[in-house]
Design an enzyme around this catalytic site. Structure first.
Site, PDB file in Angstrom:
ATOM      1  N   CYS A  19     127.689  -2.465  68.097  1.00 60.16           N
ATOM      2  CA  CYS A  19     126.195  -1.472  68.291  1.00 60.16           C
ATOM      3  C   CYS A  19     126.902  -0.630  68.395  1.00 60.16           C
ATOM      4  O   CYS A  19     127.911   0.452  68.608  1.00 60.16           O
ATOM      5  CB  CYS A  19     125.632  -1.524  69.517  1.00 60.16           C
ATOM      6  N   CYS A  70     125.547   2.934  69.532  1.00 57.48           N
ATOM      7  CA  CYS A  70     125.953   3.326  71.244  1.00 57.48           C
ATOM      8  C   CYS A  70     127.501   4.043  71.296  1.00 57.48           C
ATOM      9  O   CYS A  70     127.599   4.572  71.724  1.00 57.48           O
ATOM     10  CB  CYS A  70     125.435   2.194  72.071  1.00 57.48           C
ATOM     11  N   ASP A  71     127.791   2.816  70.074  1.00 56.87           N
ATOM     12  CA  ASP A  71     129.186   3.082  70.299  1.00 56.87           C
ATOM     13  C   ASP A  71     130.418   3.990  69.650  1.00 56.87           C
ATOM     14  O   ASP A  71     131.527   4.199  69.512  1.00 56.87           O
ATOM     15  CB  ASP A  71     130.130   1.962  70.912  1.00 56.87           C
TER      16      ASP A  71
END
Ligand code: NAP
Length: 314
Positions: free
Chosen positions: A136, A139-140
């Protein structure tokens, strides 16, 4: 007999549980079991830092956020059990959900079973998960580990395009590794990637191995040319798997309407499925946004739809 039974334990399920509990429904939430592939709490349980969930100005770890969401729902009477649904029967009322040999009956069921990011299946992917391996980028991608570094994205669909374009905001350079000589992604997205000066496409290539060590995490990947079988090493600090997600809908095949990829279909602007009393929220019915906050929002919608539907049955 449960008034509302929720299947799932991620942000959609917990938000649905919170709203159902505040409506005095004392919902039962089957949040899943501890397995080698999945933890109760869903995909966020394997995410280190969540920086884009409103309300946490300093960011929060995925497991801490899930613990907060669960605690908030429990405060109003939601009940959580470490159980996974193993079969369901929706043909007559009451609805039935089985977890191994225990059968639960419910007037309404909210499905929030989420989706699972696909990985290539290499042992090294698991070894370096959260140490440079992620599924992701949204997300990261902004984590310090990836800033001004070279990163690799695997995949040739719209997700891989979106993730690699997003990563150009942080990384020094992005290599998109695709197993064929043509993207599956829409032309417009593919062209953006091909023409981006911070992106190089490694056509006809697959990642054979992720290289690294315990201290630094990922330090590179070994690529294999699918035409010549030649291998080469590419130094990088990050490896993002973007080869698609699988919605967790095996239980509902032939029972609920789903699209060709297996995502549950909900009626427009609602969380109603095709079966009365069964609602769906979160990633199991969302292949577009797939964010914790959108999952939480649709969990709220499912709780409101389910409680209003139950009132209408009285
Ligand atoms: P996808 O379209 O199924 O693409 C998956 C990609 O990963 C394909 O290029 C596939 O290669 C590759 N792949 C799959 N398994 C692989 C393996 N074992 N090894 C190497 N490569 C592998 O999945 P997606 O990109 O997640 O998109 C899913 C759906 O969401 C699509 O309908 C997409 O259009 C949509 N979506 C839309 C947007 C947007 O419009 N902004 C953004 C994201 C997703 P092959 O091409 O060779 O099969």
């Amino acid at each position: 007999m449960e008034k509302i039974l929720i299947i799932g334990g991620g942000p959609a399920a917990c938000t649905a549980a919170l709203y159902c509990a505040r409506a005095d429904m004392a919902p039962l939430c089957m949040e899943g079991e501890f397995t080698s592939e999945m933890l109760p709490g869903g995909q966020l349980m394997t995410t280190t830092e969540v920086e884009n969930f409103p309300g946490y100005p300093e960011g929060v770890s995925g497991p801490d956020m899930m613990a907060d969401l669960k605690k908030q729902a429990q405060r109003f009477g939601a009940r959580f059990e470490y159980k996974s649904a193993t079969s369901v029967a929706f043909s007559d009322a009451p609805l039935k959900v089985t977890a191994k040999d225990e059968v639960f009956e419910a007037q309404a069921v909210i499905i929030a079973t989420g989706a699972t990011a696909k990985y290539l299946g290499l042992e090294s992917e698991q070894q370096f998960l959260n140490k440079g391996v992620s599924a992701c980028a949204t997300c990261d991608g902004a984590l310090p580990r990836f800033r001004n570094q070279t990163v690799v994205v695997v995949g040739g669909g719209d997700s891989a395009m979106e993730e690699s374009l997003f990563l150009t905001n942080f990384a020094a350079h992005v290599h998109v590794v695709h197993r064929r000589d043509q993207f599956r992604a829409s032309k417009i997205m593919g062209d953006r990637v091909i023409n981006h000066d911070k992106i190089t496409v490694e056509w006809n290539s697959v990642v054979d191995e992720i290289l690294g060590n315990d201290e630094d995490g990922v330090t590179g990947v070994r690529l294999r040319d699918t035409k010549t079988d030649e291998t080469s090493e590419l130094a990088c600090a990050g490896y993002f798997s973007a080869i698609g997600h699988k919605p967790n809908t095996d239980l509902f095949v032939d029972l609920l309407d789903m699209d060709e990829a297996g995502y549950l279909i909900t009626k427009p602007d609602s969380t109603y499925t095709n079966v009365p009393g069964v609602f769906a929220c979160g990633d199991v019915q969302d292949k577009t946004y797939r964010q914790a906050i959108t999952a939480a929002g649709s969990g709220c919608m499912a709780a409101l739809d389910a409680t209003r539907w139950l009132e209408g049955q009285a």
